[in-house]
Design a protein around this motif. Structure first.
Motif, PDB file in Angstrom:
ATOM      1  N   TYR A   5       0.866  -1.182   0.000  1.00 41.85           N
ATOM      2  CA  TYR A   5       0.000   0.000   0.000  1.00 41.85           C
ATOM      3  C   TYR A   5       0.898   1.227   0.000  1.00 41.85           C
ATOM      4  N   SER A  32      -2.438   1.873  -4.469  1.00 47.48           N
ATOM      5  CA  SER A  32      -1.845   3.196  -4.269  1.00 47.48           C
ATOM      6  C   SER A  32      -2.886   4.279  -4.489  1.00 47.48           C
ATOM      7  N   GLU A  45      -8.533   3.133  -1.932  1.00 42.00           N
ATOM      8  CA  GLU A  45      -7.525   2.107  -2.205  1.00 42.00           C
ATOM      9  C   GLU A  45      -7.110   1.394  -0.922  1.00 42.00           C
ATOM     10  N   LEU A  46      -7.056   2.129   0.191  1.00 40.16           N
ATOM     11  CA  LEU A  46      -6.762   1.489   1.470  1.00 40.16           C
ATOM     12  C   LEU A  46      -7.866   0.508   1.817  1.00 40.16           C
ATOM     13  N   ALA A  49      -7.481  -2.514  -0.310  1.00 39.75           N
ATOM     14  CA  ALA A  49      -6.349  -3.339   0.122  1.00 39.75           C
ATOM     15  C   ALA A  49      -6.729  -4.157   1.358  1.00 39.75           C
TER      16      ALA A  49
END
Length: 185
Positions: A5, A32, A45-46, A49
Motif C-alpha cells: 500500500y 496506491s 484504495e486502502l 487493500a
C-alpha cells in the motif's frame, strides 16, 4: 502473498519511490492513492487493500505515516489485519513486523512517536501563524472575488445569478461580497 500500500498526500507528489520499494520487497499486488492521510475516510484504495488481503498475507508499507497519521487509526487497521490472520510490515522501520512480539511492541512505540511529532508540528505552525498575524504579516489568502465588480453590477440592476454568471463565480460568493459591503457601511 505480500500486498503493498502506497500513499502520498497530494496530486502533485509522486508515488514512484514507494511503488519501486514495494515491488523490490516482493509485493505481488500494490494498492496506491493520492489522498490525505489524516483520516481513513475516503481512502478507497486502502479500503480495497484491507478487503483484498487474506489469511497468511502480509500488508507492506514503506513508512508508518503512509498508512495512518494517528496511533488510533494505525492500531485499528493493524487490529483489523490481525483478526483476519494478516501480518503487517513497514519497510523503513525494519523491526516493524506484527507477526512478532517485538514488532507489535515497536508498532505501539513508533505510532505514539509519530502522533506526537504531528501534534508538535501543528503547534509550531499555529504559533507561527499567530505571531505573523500579530505582526500584521499574515492576512490570509487574497480575495478571489472582485467585490467592486460585484457591487458595480448590482448597482446596474443585475441579480445575483446574472452577476455570478458574468464574473464566473458562485452565487453564494456574490451574496457574501454584497453582505461584506453592507457590514462595512
Amino acid at each position: 502473498m505480500l500486498v503493498g500500500y502506497a500513499r502520498v498526500s497530494s496530486v502533485g507528489q509522486s508515488l514512484e519511490v514507494q511503488l519501486d520499494a514495494l515491488k523490490d520487497a516482493g509485493c505481488e499486488k500494490v494498492f496506491s492513492e493520492k489522498r490525505t492521510g489524516t483520516t481513513t475516510a475516503g481512502r478507497d484504495e486502502l479500503a480495497e487493500a484491507l478487503t483484498f488481503v487474506r489469511d497468511g498475507d502480509t500488508l507492506l508499507v514503506t513508512r508508518l505515516d503512509r498508512l495512518a497519521r494517528s496511533a488510533a487509526d494505525l492500531h485499528t487497521i493493524v487490529n483489523r489485519l490481525s483478526e483476519r490472520g494478516v501480518g503487517f510490515r513497514c519497510l523503513q522501520q525494519s523491526g516493524m513486523d506484527t507477526t512478532t512480539s517485538t514488532g507489535k511492541l515497536l508498532l505501539g512505540v513508533l505510532a505514539s512517536i509519530a502522533e506526537f511529532e504531528a501534534d508538535i508540528r501543528r503547534e509550531r505552525q499555529r504559533e507561527g501563524i499567530d505571531r505573523a498575524k500579530a505582526a500584521g504579516i499574515y492576512k490570509g489568502r487574497k480575495p478571489s472575488v472582485d467585490a467592486a465588480a460585484v457591487r458595480s453590477l448590482r448597482d446596474q440592476g443585475l441579480g445575483g445569478s446574472e452577476i455570478a454568471k458574468r464574473l464566473g463565480i458562485g452565487r453564494a460568493s456574490v451574496y457574501r461580497a454584497l453582505q461584506a459591503n453592507n457590514a462595512q457601511c
